[in-house]
Design an enzyme around this catalytic site. Structure first.
Site, PDB file in Angstrom:
ATOM      1  N   TYR A  98       0.786  -1.017   0.094  1.00 17.74           N
ATOM      2  CA  TYR A  98       0.108  -0.056   0.128  1.00 17.74           C
ATOM      3  C   TYR A  98       0.695   1.321  -0.024  1.00 17.74           C
ATOM      4  O   TYR A  98       0.344   2.560  -0.675  1.00 17.74           O
ATOM      5  CB  TYR A  98      -1.021   0.003   1.366  1.00 17.74           C
ATOM      6  CG  TYR A  98      -1.977  -0.976   0.839  1.00 17.74           C
ATOM      7  CD1 TYR A  98      -3.235  -0.644   0.319  1.00 17.74           C
ATOM      8  CD2 TYR A  98      -2.036  -2.317   1.401  1.00 17.74           C
ATOM      9  CE1 TYR A  98      -4.581  -1.538   0.271  1.00 17.74           C
ATOM     10  CE2 TYR A  98      -3.107  -3.168   1.460  1.00 17.74           C
ATOM     11  CZ  TYR A  98      -4.184  -2.626   0.558  1.00 17.74           C
ATOM     12  OH  TYR A  98      -5.293  -3.475   0.571  1.00 17.74           O
ATOM     13  N   GLU A 140      -7.924  -7.587   5.503  1.00 16.16           N
ATOM     14  CA  GLU A 140      -6.992  -8.740   5.026  1.00 16.16           C
ATOM     15  C   GLU A 140      -6.314  -9.336   6.023  1.00 16.16           C
ATOM     16  O   GLU A 140      -6.008 -10.514   6.024  1.00 16.16           O
ATOM     17  CB  GLU A 140      -6.052  -7.937   3.834  1.00 16.16           C
ATOM     18  CG  GLU A 140      -6.886  -7.570   2.593  1.00 16.16           C
ATOM     19  CD  GLU A 140      -6.002  -6.386   1.814  1.00 16.16           C
ATOM     20  OE1 GLU A 140      -5.015  -6.207   2.148  1.00 16.16           O
ATOM     21  OE2 GLU A 140      -6.867  -5.609   1.090  1.00 16.16           O
TER      22      GLU A 140
END
Length: 394
Positions: A98, A140
């Site tokens: 990310y 996640e």
């Protein structure tokens, strides 16, 4: 929750960002893959990149999330986030990635919007990004904890079944001695294959067998070139090269299109290869002795292209209260309908939960018909194969 100052800035700049978002995401992927070519080779779907569908999906998800934040400041789009997180988890996406996405996405925003990206604007959209990213990272993490750390396991193909001219079922079992991970009907696995150029491409395929089956199976349609997109690299590789005795690299199961309320009346609607998660759901309902009403709707080009039909019919016959409604665009036999799906004469009981899988135009049409029959939007669930181009459009 977005801060008040950032919410005001995002609300004011959302039209400009929205108008440029497709160019931003295109520049983003160009910069990302230039700096990290291994991501395109081994993580991202090269076919979706060539067709620009992944760029459209990313643009839609960002726009949808930002709009949700400013329109419903006390809520979070959990359904959208869960759908994305399940896809990410099936690929093995990790938190540090990310940061990489953030770097190249914001470089693309500055490149496209230029001086309009003031420090205030940058800070506001940075907050949007990290609210979305951190929410996905948390989901996640939970998914990885439920399944164990992401790993590729080897599964042996024990049988290959030719369903139609372009659809094959691969029945698989773990090649090691460890038990297969549990899954819910409607979920999918990722399959990773090494292609001729050395790329390790990944695709998701629904598990088309019931959870109680001793051997799992995936049912794969060979994706042909259609002018706007290249042929499917992985599906064509599987069809051309994989036979009984071969070994596939397979992930743990993921996916959020699962039956939430098994006691409610159910409507399962599919088209084409979208039959695969529905086949697993039907198998699950039959093996669990489901007593409630189940309405099964399926559309296809013709009976010759209808994969897994025998299993659908067998499960419907086994269920206590089930009906099967078929539509074919050509060669419709007696008892089936010709043309596109029309639910006008199909009874949809109050309290029904509907599960849809198929091409986006089919799902839009069926959803509209269900809403017209009084079904609330919250009771209509869907699965998209590939990038979710529905996000941000509904």
């Amino acid at each position: 929750m977005l801060s008040e100052q950032s919410a005001a800035t995002v609300r004011a700049t959302l039209p400009a960002v929205g108008a440029a978002i497709n160019e931003i995401t295109t520049r983003f992927y160009d910069g990302l893959f230039t700096a990290h070519p291994v991501l395109l080779r081994d993580l991202f779907n090269r076919g979706n990149q060539a067709a620009k569908s992944q760029q459209q999906a990313l643009a839609g998800s960002i726009a949808a999330f930002a709009t949700y934040l400013v329109d419903r400041p006390d809520e979070r789009p959990d359904a959208m986030l869960a759908r994305i997180a399940h896809k990410h988890a099936s690929l093995g996406v990790q938190p540090d990635q990310y940061d990489i996405v953030h770097e190249h996405l914001f470089a693309a925003i500055v490149e496209v919007l230029g001086e309009a990206v003031t420090p205030e604007v940058a800070a506001a959209w940075d907050e949007v990004y990290w609210l979305m990213a951190n929410a996905l990272i948390a989901i996640e993490k939970r998914l990885y904890e439920e399944q164990g750390a992401h790993e590729w396991r080897e599964w042996e193909v024990v049988e290959r079944i030719e369903e139609t001219a372009d659809v094959a079922t691969f029945r698989i079992r773990p090649a090691d001695e460890r038990p297969a991970p549990a899954f819910k009907a409607g979920q999918y696995v990722s399959v990773q294959v090494e292609l001729a150029d050395g790329a390790h491409q990944i695709r998701q395929y629904s598990l088309s067998s019931a959870p109680g089956a001793g051997v799992r199976q995936i049912t794969v349609k060979r994706v042909a070139e259609d002018g706007s997109a290249p042929e499917g690299e992985v599906s064509n590789h599987l069809h051309a090269h994989v036979r009984a005795g071969d070994v596939l690299r397979v992930s743990a199961p993921f996916g959020d299109l699962v039956i939430e309320d098994a006691d409610a009346p159910l409507l399962l609607a599919s088209a084409g290869i979208g039959v695969t998660p529905v086949a697993a759901m039907l198998g699950y309902l039959a093996e669990s002795g489901h007593k409630g009403a189940v309405t099964v709707v399926h559309a296809d080009r013709s009976p010759a292209t209808h994969a897994l039909r025998a299993g659908q019919e067998a499960a419907v016959a086994e269920l206590a209260d089930a009906s099967l409604h078929l539509w074919y665009e050509a060669d419709a036999p007696e008892g089936a309908h010709s043309g596109l799906v029309d639910l006008g004469e199909v009874t949809v009981a109050p309290g029904t939960h509907a599960y849809l899988c198929g091409p986006l135009p089919f799902m839009r049409a069926v959803r509209a018909q269900l809403l017209a029959k009084g079904l609330p939007a919250s009771a209509v669930h869907y699965e998209v194969f590939g990038p979710d181009l529905w996000l941000g459009q509904d």
